[in-house]
Motif scaffolding. Structure first.
Motif, PDB file in Angstrom:
ATOM      1  N   SER A 106       0.725  -0.989   0.341  1.00 40.01           N
ATOM      2  CA  SER A 106      -0.177  -0.167   0.203  1.00 40.01           C
ATOM      3  C   SER A 106       0.765   1.349  -0.474  1.00 40.01           C
ATOM      4  O   SER A 106       0.634   2.477  -0.810  1.00 40.01           O
ATOM      5  N   GLY A 107       1.651   1.215   1.281  1.00 45.22           N
ATOM      6  CA  GLY A 107       3.566   2.763   0.669  1.00 45.22           C
ATOM      7  C   GLY A 107       2.956   2.386  -0.836  1.00 45.22           C
ATOM      8  O   GLY A 107       3.560   3.867  -0.820  1.00 45.22           O
ATOM      9  N   ALA A 149       5.713   7.235   2.768  1.00 45.61           N
ATOM     10  CA  ALA A 149       4.742   6.394   2.603  1.00 45.61           C
ATOM     11  C   ALA A 149       4.907   5.099   2.489  1.00 45.61           C
ATOM     12  O   ALA A 149       3.691   4.280   2.902  1.00 45.61           O
ATOM     13  N   MET A 150       5.515   4.837   3.299  1.00 46.95           N
ATOM     14  CA  MET A 150       6.316   3.243   2.827  1.00 46.95           C
ATOM     15  C   MET A 150       5.485   3.451   5.269  1.00 46.95           C
ATOM     16  O   MET A 150       4.439   2.281   5.373  1.00 46.95           O
ATOM     17  N   ALA A 151       5.825   4.457   6.115  1.00 46.49           N
ATOM     18  CA  ALA A 151       4.924   4.248   7.658  1.00 46.49           C
ATOM     19  C   ALA A 151       3.495   4.607   7.216  1.00 46.49           C
ATOM     20  O   ALA A 151       2.911   3.901   7.745  1.00 46.49           O
ATOM     21  N   ILE A 152       2.495   5.575   6.484  1.00 40.87           N
ATOM     22  CA  ILE A 152       1.410   5.424   6.157  1.00 40.87           C
ATOM     23  C   ILE A 152       0.799   4.547   6.011  1.00 40.87           C
ATOM     24  O   ILE A 152       0.232   4.860   6.691  1.00 40.87           O
ATOM     25  N   GLY A 153       0.983   3.502   4.811  1.00 40.81           N
ATOM     26  CA  GLY A 153       0.089   2.987   4.219  1.00 40.81           C
ATOM     27  C   GLY A 153       0.997   1.462   5.312  1.00 40.81           C
ATOM     28  O   GLY A 153      -0.011   0.856   5.872  1.00 40.81           O
ATOM     29  N   THR A 154       2.107   1.480   6.386  1.00 41.39           N
ATOM     30  CA  THR A 154       1.850  -0.007   6.698  1.00 41.39           C
ATOM     31  C   THR A 154       1.271   0.302   8.379  1.00 41.39           C
ATOM     32  O   THR A 154       0.834  -0.218   8.803  1.00 41.39           O
ATOM     33  N   ASN A 159      -1.801   2.033   8.262  1.00 36.51           N
ATOM     34  CA  ASN A 159      -3.240   2.056   7.935  1.00 36.51           C
ATOM     35  C   ASN A 159      -3.115   1.352   8.008  1.00 36.51           C
ATOM     36  O   ASN A 159      -4.673   0.664   7.825  1.00 36.51           O
ATOM     37  N   ASN A 160      -2.567  -0.104   7.249  1.00 40.71           N
ATOM     38  CA  ASN A 160      -2.827  -1.184   7.123  1.00 40.71           C
ATOM     39  C   ASN A 160      -2.877  -2.305   8.358  1.00 40.71           C
ATOM     40  O   ASN A 160      -4.104  -3.289   8.599  1.00 40.71           O
ATOM     41  N   PHE A 161      -2.190  -1.816   9.769  1.00 39.54           N
ATOM     42  CA  PHE A 161      -2.338  -2.416  10.757  1.00 39.54           C
ATOM     43  C   PHE A 161      -3.157  -2.089  11.268  1.00 39.54           C
ATOM     44  O   PHE A 161      -3.632  -2.703  12.487  1.00 39.54           O
ATOM     45  N   MET A 176     -12.446   4.642   9.923  1.00 32.70           N
ATOM     46  CA  MET A 176     -11.785   5.352  11.506  1.00 32.70           C
ATOM     47  C   MET A 176     -10.716   4.946  10.936  1.00 32.70           C
ATOM     48  O   MET A 176     -10.031   5.626  11.836  1.00 32.70           O
ATOM     49  N   ALA A 177      -9.909   3.876  10.339  1.00 28.12           N
ATOM     50  CA  ALA A 177      -8.288   3.437  10.339  1.00 28.12           C
ATOM     51  C   ALA A 177      -7.931   5.147   9.655  1.00 28.12           C
ATOM     52  O   ALA A 177      -6.446   5.834  10.195  1.00 28.12           O
TER      53      ALA A 177
END
Length: 386
Positions: free
Chosen positions: A15-16, A319-324, A326-328, A356-357
């Protein structure tokens, strides 16, 4: 538990990667030029629709040709959106540099126009627009060779613009009445269209109890290729050197003979072309519609702001931080641990919803920007004062 963590980590990275490839073009346009381009999402949409058209063309050829359509769709999506971005920069953005509010409103209007364009475009509209561009921009190009063009530019535009519009409208009306083109259906319409991935991008690599889809692995590889290409272009090529020079000190660059207007146009075209590549990648993940770009524009701005304006490394990390994250939050990896505690289980289930995420991610970004308002990698030195 470990399998769920690994699956959530891979989904977060993938996702990131989607966010990063969507944010790369915006990082260049917004970070290096300071232009707030609200039409960036619609440029992604154009890239996605270009992929859809290429897919249909190769589907008619049939056979093994269809399996290679994505390799042709990627450069074509880049070219189409780069040309669209160049027209946008030449026709609108160039006159609004240094005026962020007017730029924001103008590009927002362009985004609405592009959304309505893909909903209603047919042969009459396409022919009329093409004829208008040939007449208007062709006349400007011919007359720009005059030595006194800058002095008479306002009068030329005031004369040629209504004349080109009138001829284009009359031609479209004539074709519609004579050949019944006006009654043809729009090419795309308001409904979403589907892009089918080639056979070699279906399925995935099984690892334990989950598999890594080939589509997301392809997007990760494409993102890495784009990041490396942008880095090499900015750091190793003569035009990349000119772009960095204009970014740091526009006045001094102009005094040294660097064509700043050409640099602006090239930078905007490059960022727009990357948006088209992002649209091509995003089309492999789901259906494509007029509102496709609106699903990514907010997240891409968050990536650029959190990473640090003008910092490609910061955009990658953000991007990696936000994607990770959000998915967690969405996958709720702690669900099995709190299942026996009903109040905690209900709370985790409530916040694991996608909407909500996003709220939680927004809240975390707001808190982060209170601590580091300039992003993960803030600008230093002369660039900050520019």
């Amino acid at each position: 538990m470990l399998v769920g963590f690994a699956e959530g980590l891979f989904n977060g990275i993938s996702s990131g990667a989607v966010l990063l490839i969507a944010a790369l073009g915006l990082a260049i346009v917004f970070g290096l030029m300071g232009v707030i381009n609200m039409a960036h999402g619609e440029l992604m949409m154009l890239g996605a629709y270009t992929t859809f058209i290429v897919q249909n063309g190769f589907k008619m050829l049939g056979g093994p040709w269809f399996e290679a359509y994505i390799l042709f769709a990627l450069p074509l999506a880049f070219l189409v959106t780069a040309i669209a971005g160049l027209i946008l920069e030449r026709g609108v953005i160039r006159y609004l540099y240094g005026r962020p509010l007017e730029t924001l409103l103008a590009t927002w209007g362009v985004s609405l126009i592009l959304q309505q364009f893909v909903r209603s475009v047919n042969w009459v509209l396409a022919i009329a627009i093409a004829l208008f561009c040939i007449l208007f921009f062709g006349a400007l190009w011919v007359l720009s060779r005059r030595a006194d063009f800058e002095r008479i530019r306002g009068w030329v535009v005031a004369l040629i613009l209504p004349l080109s519009l009138g001829i284009s409208w009359a031609t479209g009306a004539f074709l519609g009445q004579t050949y019944q083109l006006a009654v043809t259906k729009p090419w795309f319409g308001a409904q979403n269209v589907d892009v089918t991935a080639p056979r070699w991008l279906r399925g995935g690599v099984p690892i334990g109890n989950f598999q890594m889809p080939y589509t997301r692995l392809f997007i990760i590889a494409l993102t890495i290729l784009c990041v490396v290409g942008i880095y090499v272009f900015l750091q190793r090529s003569p035009w990349g050197l000119r772009i960095r020079a204009v970014t740091q000190n526009r006045s001094m660059s102009a005094c040294l003979g660097i064509p700043t207007q050409k640099v602006d146009a090239l930078t905007f075209a490059l960022g727009s072309g990357l948006a088209g590549v992002a649209g091509c990648a995003v089309s492999l993940l789901g259906s494509v519609g007029p509102n496709t770009g609106q699903n990514y524009i907010v997240d891409t701005f968050m990536v650029v702001v959190v990473g640090g304006v003008g910092k490609l490394v910061g955009s990658i990390v953000a991007a990696m931080a936000i994607g990770t994250v959000n998915n967690f939050i969405t996958s709720n990896p702690l669900g099995p641990l709190v299942a026996s505690f009903e109040p905690l289980a209900k709370m985790f289930d409530f916040f694991s919803k996608t909407s909500m995420a996003k709220v939680i991610v927004f809240a975390l970004i707001i808190v982060f920007l209170q601590i580091r308002p300039a992003g993960i990698f803030p600008q230093k030195g002369r660039t900050v004062d520019a």
